[in-house]
Design an enzyme around this catalytic site. Structure first.
Site, PDB file in Angstrom:
ATOM      1  N   SER A  40       0.682  -0.898  -0.341  1.00  0.00           N
ATOM      2  CA  SER A  40       0.508   0.530   0.390  1.00  0.00           C
ATOM      3  C   SER A  40       0.577   0.832   0.315  1.00  0.00           C
ATOM      4  CB  SER A  40      -0.726   0.019   1.176  1.00  0.00           C
ATOM      5  OG  SER A  40       0.100   0.123   2.414  1.00  0.00           O
ATOM      6  N   HIS A  68      -5.644  -3.841  -2.467  1.00  0.00           N
ATOM      7  CA  HIS A  68      -5.195  -2.759  -3.647  1.00  0.00           C
ATOM      8  C   HIS A  68      -4.980  -3.443  -4.840  1.00  0.00           C
ATOM      9  CE1 HIS A  68      -4.197   0.177  -0.903  1.00  0.00           C
ATOM     10  NE2 HIS A  68      -3.986  -0.875   0.521  1.00  0.00           N
ATOM     11  N   LYS A  97     -12.353  -0.556  -1.405  1.00  0.00           N
ATOM     12  CA  LYS A  97     -11.325   0.448  -2.242  1.00  0.00           C
ATOM     13  C   LYS A  97     -12.034   0.046  -3.683  1.00  0.00           C
ATOM     14  CE  LYS A  97      -7.756  -0.578   1.247  1.00  0.00           C
ATOM     15  NZ  LYS A  97      -7.734   1.045   1.639  1.00  0.00           N
TER      16      LYS A  97
HETATM   17  C1  LIG Z   1      -3.065  -4.496   2.738  1.00  0.00           C
HETATM   18  C2  LIG Z   1      -4.489  -3.532   3.202  1.00  0.00           C
HETATM   19  N1  LIG Z   1      -5.728  -4.963   3.740  1.00  0.00           N
HETATM   20  C3  LIG Z   1      -6.150  -4.467   4.073  1.00  0.00           C
HETATM   21  C4  LIG Z   1      -6.308  -2.886   4.434  1.00  0.00           C
HETATM   22  C5  LIG Z   1      -8.114  -2.806   5.439  1.00  0.00           C
HETATM   23  O1  LIG Z   1      -9.371  -2.500   4.340  1.00  0.00           O
HETATM   24  P1  LIG Z   1     -10.648  -1.823   5.169  1.00  0.00           P
HETATM   25  O2  LIG Z   1     -10.350   0.012   4.917  1.00  0.00           O
HETATM   26  O3  LIG Z   1     -12.130  -1.988   4.436  1.00  0.00           O
HETATM   27  O4  LIG Z   1     -10.103  -2.205   7.197  1.00  0.00           O
HETATM   28  C6  LIG Z   1      -6.062  -1.596   4.086  1.00  0.00           C
HETATM   29  C7  LIG Z   1      -5.897  -0.880   4.210  1.00  0.00           C
HETATM   30  O5  LIG Z   1      -5.709   0.647   3.736  1.00  0.00           O
HETATM   31  C8  LIG Z   1      -5.350  -2.448   3.129  1.00  0.00           C
HETATM   32  O6  LIG Z   1      -3.551  -1.884   2.598  1.00  0.00           O
END
Ligand SMILES: Cc1ncc(COP(=O)(O)O)c(C=O)c1O
Length: 242
Positions: A40, A68, A97
């Site tokens: 990310s 992502h 996202k």
């Molecule tokens: C790699 C990754 N997994 C999970 C999430 C979390 O997603 P959520 O906000 O839907 O819990 C993020 C949030 O940025 C992320 O970067």
């Protein structure tokens, strides 16, 4: 119940994972190797093909968090599709996202899904996803399947932007611009906002010391003109911030 032990391998380094598993595998009954599909903060892809090979050699499961990647990488199908034929027994991600909804998903064998449903505390003791969110995510998935051109737009814009600034070609819709100090990154973000661009400054501890950055994330809604205009403004900024 025995406590889980967490060990880290070097970022995206399948050889390091191999060494770690060779040294430690015998001391654990089960091993889960977790990675992001698209990271990310830098937008780079995990080498899922090599990681899955190494996991296969040590009887370990690979878990890929594709938050992502889904809807963007490999024609919208997610980072795992960038490595055809790769075995990823556990694939998870968010609906929040590219799909623009809320909640998340896990894909796995029936036995694993049943285990999560009945034993994962964070799942068992929380309210289920609102039906409207699930419906929105399903509708977005239909669009992902039906419109590969739309799904290609964010990475296309990221590449256009990177070309304009002579940055390395991105593999995802995320383009980091390293600034250095947290103060300079926040200042750069403020100046972009003054000119109508929302580009978030990412600072330690989210990223290592002295690597504070602007994190540019493109969507399918950004026009080429907007991408070019941002590149022009950022070109001036980076000169100032250096
Ligand atoms: C790699 C990754 N997994 C999970 C999430 C979390 O997603 P959520 O906000 O839907 O819990 C993020 C949030 O940025 C992320 O970067």
């Amino acid at each position: 119940m025995s406590r889980a032990r967490v060990l880290c391998f070097r970022h995206n380094d399948a050889d390091d994972l191999d060494r770690l598993l060779a040294a430690e595998r015998a001391s654990a009954r089960r091993v889960l190797v977790a990675t992001d599909g698209v990271f990310s903060m830098d937008g780079d892809l995990a080498p899922l093909d090599r990681l899955s090979q190494v996991c296969g050699g040590h009887d370990a499961w690979l878990l890929n968090d594709d938050a992502h990647g889904l809807g963007l990488v490999a024609g919208g199908r997610g980072s795992v599709a960038a490595f055809p034929g790769v075995d990823v027994p556990l694939q998870m991600g968010t609906l929040s996202k590219a799909l623009g909804s809320y909640g998340g998903y896990v894909c796995g064998s029936r036995a694993v899904i049943d285990l999560i449903r009945t034993r994962a505390r964070s799942f068992v003791y929380t309210t289920g996803l609102p039906p409207a969110s699930a419906a929105a995510a399903l509708a977005a998935l239909d669009i992902v399947q039906a419109d590969p051109e739309l799904c290609a737009r964010p990475i296309g814009s990221a590449r256009r932007f990177a070309r304009a600034l002579d940055l390395p070609q991105p593999a995802s819709a995320i383009v980091p611009i390293r600034i250095g100090s947290a103060h300079a990154a926040i200042e750069a973000s403020r100046r972009l906002e003054d000119q109508g661009f929302l580009v978030v400054a990412i600072r330690p501890p989210t990223v290592p010391e002295a690597t504070a950055r602007l994190r540019v994330a493109f969507t399918a809604a950004h026009s080429d003109e907007q991408v070019d205009a941002l590149a022009e403004v950022v070109a001036d900024l980076t000169v100032d911030a250096a």
